[in-house]
Write a protein that holds these residues in place. Structure first.
Motif, mmCIF file in Angstrom:
data_model
loop_
_atom_site.group_PDB
_atom_site.id
_atom_site.type_symbol
_atom_site.label_atom_id
_atom_site.label_comp_id
_atom_site.label_asym_id
_atom_site.label_seq_id
_atom_site.Cartn_x
_atom_site.Cartn_y
_atom_site.Cartn_z
ATOM 1 N N TRP A 174 0.845 -1.205 0.000
ATOM 2 C CA TRP A 174 0.000 0.000 0.000
ATOM 3 C C TRP A 174 0.882 1.257 0.000
ATOM 4 N N LYS A 175 1.897 1.254 0.864
ATOM 5 C CA LYS A 175 2.795 2.411 0.956
ATOM 6 C C LYS A 175 3.677 2.523 -0.285
ATOM 7 N N GLU A 176 4.172 1.396 -0.763
ATOM 8 C CA GLU A 176 5.078 1.375 -1.913
ATOM 9 C C GLU A 176 4.451 2.001 -3.153
ATOM 10 N N TYR A 177 3.164 1.790 -3.345
ATOM 11 C CA TYR A 177 2.477 2.301 -4.526
ATOM 12 C C TYR A 177 1.690 3.585 -4.264
ATOM 13 N N ASP A 178 1.954 4.250 -3.140
ATOM 14 C CA ASP A 178 1.321 5.529 -2.811
ATOM 15 C C ASP A 178 -0.201 5.487 -2.944
ATOM 16 N N CYS A 179 -0.807 4.475 -2.424
ATOM 17 C CA CYS A 179 -2.257 4.314 -2.560
ATOM 18 C C CYS A 179 -3.026 5.409 -1.826
ATOM 19 N N ASP A 180 -2.450 5.964 -0.740
ATOM 20 C CA ASP A 180 -3.122 7.063 -0.040
ATOM 21 C C ASP A 180 -3.284 8.275 -0.957
ATOM 22 N N LEU A 181 -2.265 8.532 -1.769
ATOM 23 C CA LEU A 181 -2.324 9.636 -2.718
ATOM 24 C C LEU A 181 -3.462 9.435 -3.718
ATOM 25 N N TRP A 182 -3.599 8.203 -4.223
ATOM 26 C CA TRP A 182 -4.664 7.908 -5.180
ATOM 27 C C TRP A 182 -6.034 8.031 -4.536
ATOM 28 N N LEU A 183 -6.135 7.656 -3.262
ATOM 29 C CA LEU A 183 -7.410 7.819 -2.557
ATOM 30 C C LEU A 183 -7.784 9.294 -2.463
ATOM 31 N N GLU A 184 -6.802 10.132 -2.149
ATOM 32 C CA GLU A 184 -7.072 11.574 -2.050
ATOM 33 C C GLU A 184 -7.488 12.147 -3.401
ATOM 34 N N LYS A 185 -6.795 11.737 -4.469
ATOM 35 C CA LYS A 185 -7.069 12.278 -5.797
ATOM 36 C C LYS A 185 -8.404 11.827 -6.365
ATOM 37 N N HIS A 186 -8.689 10.517 -6.258
ATOM 38 C CA HIS A 186 -9.837 9.942 -6.965
ATOM 39 C C HIS A 186 -10.921 9.370 -6.057
ATOM 40 N N GLY A 187 -10.617 9.201 -4.782
ATOM 41 C CA GLY A 187 -11.614 8.648 -3.867
ATOM 42 C C GLY A 187 -11.622 7.129 -3.840
ATOM 43 N N TYR A 188 -10.760 6.504 -4.628
ATOM 44 C CA TYR A 188 -10.658 5.049 -4.653
ATOM 45 C C TYR A 188 -9.330 4.669 -5.273
ATOM 46 N N VAL A 189 -8.944 3.430 -5.102
ATOM 47 C CA VAL A 189 -7.731 2.916 -5.722
ATOM 48 C C VAL A 189 -8.034 1.522 -6.259
ATOM 49 N N ILE A 190 -7.494 1.226 -7.428
ATOM 50 C CA ILE A 190 -7.683 -0.086 -8.035
ATOM 51 C C ILE A 190 -6.349 -0.815 -7.975
ATOM 52 N N ILE A 191 -6.379 -2.031 -7.483
ATOM 53 C CA ILE A 191 -5.174 -2.849 -7.400
ATOM 54 C C ILE A 191 -5.364 -4.061 -8.295
ATOM 55 N N ASN A 192 -4.429 -4.250 -9.222
ATOM 56 C CA ASN A 192 -4.460 -5.392 -10.123
ATOM 57 C C ASN A 192 -3.631 -6.515 -9.529
ATOM 58 N N VAL A 193 -4.179 -7.725 -9.532
ATOM 59 C CA VAL A 193 -3.475 -8.882 -9.000
ATOM 60 C C VAL A 193 -3.490 -9.969 -10.067
ATOM 61 N N TRP A 194 -2.338 -10.546 -10.344
ATOM 62 C CA TRP A 194 -2.283 -11.658 -11.293
ATOM 63 C C TRP A 194 -1.141 -12.576 -10.917
ATOM 64 N N LYS A 195 -1.105 -13.748 -11.542
ATOM 65 C CA LYS A 195 -0.038 -14.715 -11.311
ATOM 66 C C LYS A 195 0.904 -14.710 -12.498
ATOM 67 N N ASP A 196 2.208 -14.763 -12.205
ATOM 68 C CA ASP A 196 3.174 -14.834 -13.294
ATOM 69 C C ASP A 196 3.330 -16.285 -13.737
ATOM 70 N N GLY A 197 4.264 -16.557 -14.627
ATOM 71 C CA GLY A 197 4.446 -17.896 -15.188
ATOM 72 C C GLY A 197 4.750 -18.965 -14.160
ATOM 73 N N SER A 198 5.404 -18.592 -13.052
ATOM 74 C CA SER A 198 5.752 -19.582 -12.036
ATOM 75 C C SER A 198 4.651 -19.766 -10.996
ATOM 76 N N GLY A 199 3.537 -19.049 -11.141
ATOM 77 C CA GLY A 199 2.417 -19.206 -10.221
ATOM 78 C C GLY A 199 2.433 -18.249 -9.053
ATOM 79 N N LYS A 200 3.437 -17.378 -8.983
ATOM 80 C CA LYS A 200 3.491 -16.386 -7.903
ATOM 81 C C LYS A 200 2.651 -15.184 -8.300
ATOM 82 N N ARG A 201 2.013 -14.600 -7.304
ATOM 83 C CA ARG A 201 1.168 -13.436 -7.571
ATOM 84 C C ARG A 201 2.014 -12.187 -7.697
ATOM 85 N N LYS A 202 1.613 -11.333 -8.627
ATOM 86 C CA LYS A 202 2.219 -10.021 -8.766
ATOM 87 C C LYS A 202 1.120 -9.006 -8.499
#
Length: 129
Positions: A49-77
């Protein structure tokens, strides 16, 4: 890929607490292992949350969207995506019209003078009806 939308940091933490518990149950963790797993899971979430400055996005837009997916080895990014409009703010109807040369010229002049795009000009004019 999943898109998760959060309107507050508390909502984000609540989601992650629930997710940590789900994963711990699937792994069969209990007692101290469960507590340790949940703490580490939540710490990773807070760091992200801190790394991607999500608080800033909340202030600007009122919400934040986080994309989650798995890479080729099955680990989530996890990445922070460009905020998208809420469903209530999206335009869902399209109108096509044919205009004569004079009307089109008036419309484009109006748009240039007011520095707006054609769609915005038409929406504004309709609202004045």
């Amino acid at each position: 890929m999943k898109e998760l939308t959060f309107k507050s940091y508390d909502q984000f933490l609540q989601f992650n607490e629930h997710k940590a518990m789900e994963k711990a149950v699937m792994k069969g963790l209990q007692g101290d292992e469960l507590v340790k797993f949940k703490l580490e899971f939540l710490q990773r979430a807070k760091t992200m949350w801190k790394e991607y400055d999500c608080d800033l996005w909340l202030e600007k837009h009122g919400y934040v969207i986080i994309n989650v997916w798995k890479d080729g080895s099955g680990k989530r990014k996890v990445t922070r995506g460009r905020p998208k409009k809420l469903d209530s703010e999206k335009y869902v109807h399209t109108v096509h019209v044919r205009l004569d040369e004079e009307t089109y010229r008036q419309l484009t002049n109006h748009c240039q003078e007011n520095q707006i795009d054609v769609s915005e000009a038409i929406r504004g004019l309709i609202k004045t009806l």
